[in-house]
Design a protein around this motif. Structure first.
Motif, mmCIF file in Angstrom:
data_model
loop_
_atom_site.group_PDB
_atom_site.id
_atom_site.type_symbol
_atom_site.label_atom_id
_atom_site.label_comp_id
_atom_site.label_asym_id
_atom_site.label_seq_id
_atom_site.Cartn_x
_atom_site.Cartn_y
_atom_site.Cartn_z
ATOM 1 N N ASP A 190 0.843 -1.184 0.000
ATOM 2 C CA ASP A 190 0.000 0.000 0.000
ATOM 3 C C ASP A 190 0.885 1.243 0.000
ATOM 4 O OD1 ASP A 190 -2.249 1.551 0.047
ATOM 5 O OD2 ASP A 190 -2.582 1.340 2.196
ATOM 6 N N ASN A 230 -0.622 7.722 0.170
ATOM 7 C CA ASN A 230 -1.269 8.664 -0.737
ATOM 8 C C ASN A 230 -1.470 10.009 -0.061
ATOM 9 O OD1 ASN A 230 -2.052 6.866 -3.087
ATOM 10 N ND2 ASN A 230 -2.857 5.725 -1.358
ATOM 11 N N ARG A 239 -3.602 5.578 3.659
ATOM 12 C CA ARG A 239 -3.931 4.456 2.779
ATOM 13 C C ARG A 239 -4.893 4.901 1.682
ATOM 14 N NH1 ARG A 239 -5.561 2.319 7.566
ATOM 15 N NH2 ARG A 239 -7.613 1.973 6.636
ATOM 16 N N GLN A 240 -4.986 4.129 0.624
ATOM 17 C CA GLN A 240 -5.830 4.432 -0.525
ATOM 18 C C GLN A 240 -7.292 4.598 -0.116
ATOM 19 O OE1 GLN A 240 -4.769 4.923 -3.697
ATOM 20 N NE2 GLN A 240 -6.829 5.264 -4.483
ATOM 21 N N GLU A 241 -7.797 3.719 0.747
ATOM 22 C CA GLU A 241 -9.207 3.775 1.151
ATOM 23 C C GLU A 241 -9.514 5.060 1.922
ATOM 24 O OE1 GLU A 241 -7.227 1.113 2.237
ATOM 25 O OE2 GLU A 241 -7.684 -0.135 0.497
ATOM 26 N N VAL A 242 -8.606 5.444 2.798
ATOM 27 C CA VAL A 242 -8.787 6.668 3.586
ATOM 28 C C VAL A 242 -8.733 7.884 2.671
ATOM 29 C CG1 VAL A 242 -7.808 8.067 5.440
ATOM 30 C CG2 VAL A 242 -7.853 5.586 5.645
ATOM 31 N N GLU A 253 -9.486 8.016 -0.544
ATOM 32 C CA GLU A 253 -10.692 8.070 -1.368
ATOM 33 C C GLU A 253 -11.899 8.549 -0.565
ATOM 34 O OE1 GLU A 253 -11.010 4.188 -3.074
ATOM 35 O OE2 GLU A 253 -9.406 4.562 -4.514
ATOM 36 N N ALA A 254 -11.979 8.172 0.705
ATOM 37 C CA ALA A 254 -13.065 8.646 1.559
ATOM 38 C C ALA A 254 -12.947 10.151 1.791
ATOM 39 C CB ALA A 254 -13.059 7.899 2.887
#
Length: 91
Positions: free
Chosen positions: A12, A15, A60-63, A65-66
């Protein structure tokens, strides 16, 4: 004894979330920036008006994007930028 160097590659890549345009609702965007960063409302407003501005870094990518989705919901333009991979050392 020989020294060996290894390039570690993470699954990961960290970002950054970059605010590119605050849009017409600057106060709503400042409130979202405040929620994401923990800054005061005044500092959040200053950061959201000085674009392009890195809002959060090393997540992280998910954080990321949120965070971008929350900024888009406040009528702002934002994007996720991944860090570039380091150059491989010459042998």
């Amino acid at each position: 004894m020989a020294d060996e160097y290894f390039l570690l590659v993470c699954d990961d890549v960290p970002n950054s979330v970059v605010l590119t345009d605050p849009g017409p609702c600057a106060l709503n965007v400042a409130q979202v920036v405040r929620r994401l960063t923990g800054l005061s409302l005044w500092h959040s407003k200053v950061r959201s008006t000085q674009v392009p501005a890195v809002i959060v870094d090393g997540v992280r990518q998910e954080v990321a994007e949120a965070a971008v989705a929350a900024l888009h919901a406040a009528a702002a333009q934002a994007e996720v930028r991944g860090r570039s991979e380091p150059d491989s050392p010459e042998a």
